[in-house]
Design an enzyme around this catalytic site. Structure first.
Site, mmCIF file in Angstrom:
data_model
loop_
_atom_site.group_PDB
_atom_site.id
_atom_site.type_symbol
_atom_site.label_atom_id
_atom_site.label_comp_id
_atom_site.label_asym_id
_atom_site.label_seq_id
_atom_site.Cartn_x
_atom_site.Cartn_y
_atom_site.Cartn_z
ATOM 1 C CB VAL A 138 -0.956 0.008 1.211
ATOM 2 C CG1 VAL A 138 -0.196 0.339 2.501
ATOM 3 C CG2 VAL A 138 -2.109 0.977 1.005
ATOM 4 C CE1 TYR A 139 3.462 1.479 4.550
ATOM 5 C CE2 TYR A 139 5.635 0.581 4.122
ATOM 6 C CZ TYR A 139 4.586 0.814 4.984
ATOM 7 O OH TYR A 139 4.675 0.392 6.299
ATOM 8 C CD GLN A 140 2.870 7.866 -1.587
ATOM 9 O OE1 GLN A 140 2.062 7.761 -0.673
ATOM 10 N NE2 GLN A 140 2.837 8.863 -2.451
ATOM 11 C CG LEU A 141 -2.059 4.015 -4.001
ATOM 12 C CD1 LEU A 141 -2.896 4.871 -4.936
ATOM 13 C CD2 LEU A 141 -2.937 3.018 -3.237
ATOM 14 C CE LYS A 159 5.040 -3.304 7.249
ATOM 15 N NZ LYS A 159 5.847 -2.494 6.308
#
Length: 330
Positions: free
Chosen positions: A62-65, A91
């Site tokens: 999910v980090y910066q999609l 993750k």
């Protein structure tokens, strides 16, 4: 650099983990961390990290999609790192397609789909550690643990980890895995720093008893423990996540931070180094995950490994802390 086993495994990780959340496509339209550094800006920071011996890199889908994983993979390739020497963690759980059916969560469908997407973005055949990014209360625990077991048995992850949750939830997940002969978690990435120590109640004693690695996220509380109270950095101006996590306890935290600032000044070290030295003084901490947006951040973090605080200093740092609301799913 100092290295340590990842919990009850034979894997060696650096005592400082590099948080790759800081890297990815910048801008609020690209995710929750608009201050992220793109590939070119990330290169000198990452280069310094590997020069200083860091071998543990932590990211998430999910980090910066997804662009954090992409940059992480490009950096590993750019510097020709030996895959057998490094430990890469990612993750799964947060929404990757907001508003869409099956856009996130920990269903078997989501886990088996997202691991393949993560590996493609990373350009890797496997991750060393695959972590559930909080617990999904809408999916049966048995479904979660069996799917994670299958990810490991498929060779797409070597180990599995968990992140912030209640201790009873973590213990129940482990018991389900043990009962069924499935893979158990080897690491817990929990919320722990000088201004949030509620994990000392149950989660930390549980992990110590079970020999589970502790790799806290945001050991500097989004930079709050690295600067005098009220400092407005470029990140502070646009970082809404940190405000959401910590603004609710400002009155409690200012006292701790002001006190720590005085102690760091007396010791002749930076506030970031004092904060990390405190965390590293705890024998139960495996490796804090440190996010960095500048070379000096990496240098300070690694230098903290050689700072030995006295018992009196540790007691003085901890004295102003008072009980906080327990944030089990933060």
């Amino acid at each position: 650099m100092k290295y340590i086993k990842l919990g009850n495994t034979g894997v060696d990780v650096s005592k400082i983990g590099l948080g790759m959340m800081s890297f990815g496509k910048p801008g609020s339209e690209n995710g929750l961390f608009p201050w992220a550094r793109d590939f070119e800006d990330a290169k000198p920071i990452f280069k310094k990290a590997i020069e200083l011996g860091i071998n543990y890199f932590d990211t998430a889908n999910v980090y910066q999609l997804g662009t954090s994983e992409e940059v992480t993979g490009k950096l590993i390739k750019e510097f020709k790192l030996d895959r057998d020497d490094i430990v890469v963690a990612s993750k799964v759980r947060m929404e990757m397609r907001p508003g869409k059916p099956n856009g996130g969560g920990l269903s078997r469908k989501a886990i088996l789909s997202e691991i393949d997407k993560s590996l493609k973005r990373l350009g890797l055949d496997y991750v060393d550690l695959y972590t559930i990014h909080r617990l999904d209360p809408l999916t049966p625990m048995e479904e979660i643990m069996e799917a994670l077991h299958d990810v490991v048995k498929s060779g797409k992850a070597r180990y599995i980890g968990a992140s912030t949750m209640y201790a009873w939830e973590f213990e129940r997940l482990q018991n389900i895995a043990e009962t069924n002969g499935w893979t158990k978690f080897v690491a817990m990435q929990n919320h722990y720093n000088l201004i949030y120590r509620e994990e000392e109640r149950e989660m930390i004693p549980l992990c110590r008893n079970r020999k589970v690695a502790l790799t806290p996220w945001s050991p500097l509380a989004g930079g709050r423990l690295a600067h005098p109270w009220g400092t407005v950095t470029p990140r502070v101006k646009i970082d809404q996540v940190s405000k959401w996590v910590w603004d609710g306890t400002n009155d409690l935290d200012k006292v701790v931070i002001d006190n720590m600032q005085s102690l760091a000044k007396a010791r002749g070290i930076s506030m970031a180094q004092m904060s990390l030295a405190w965390m590293l003084s705890k024998p139960y901490i495996t490796a804090p995950i440190v996010g960095t947006t500048a070379i000096k951040h990496v240098e300070e973090a690694v230098a903290a490994l050689d700072i030995k605080l006295s018992d009196e200093e540790i007691q003085a740092l901890e004295k102003p802390y008072v009980t906080h609301p327990v944030l089990g799913m933060m």
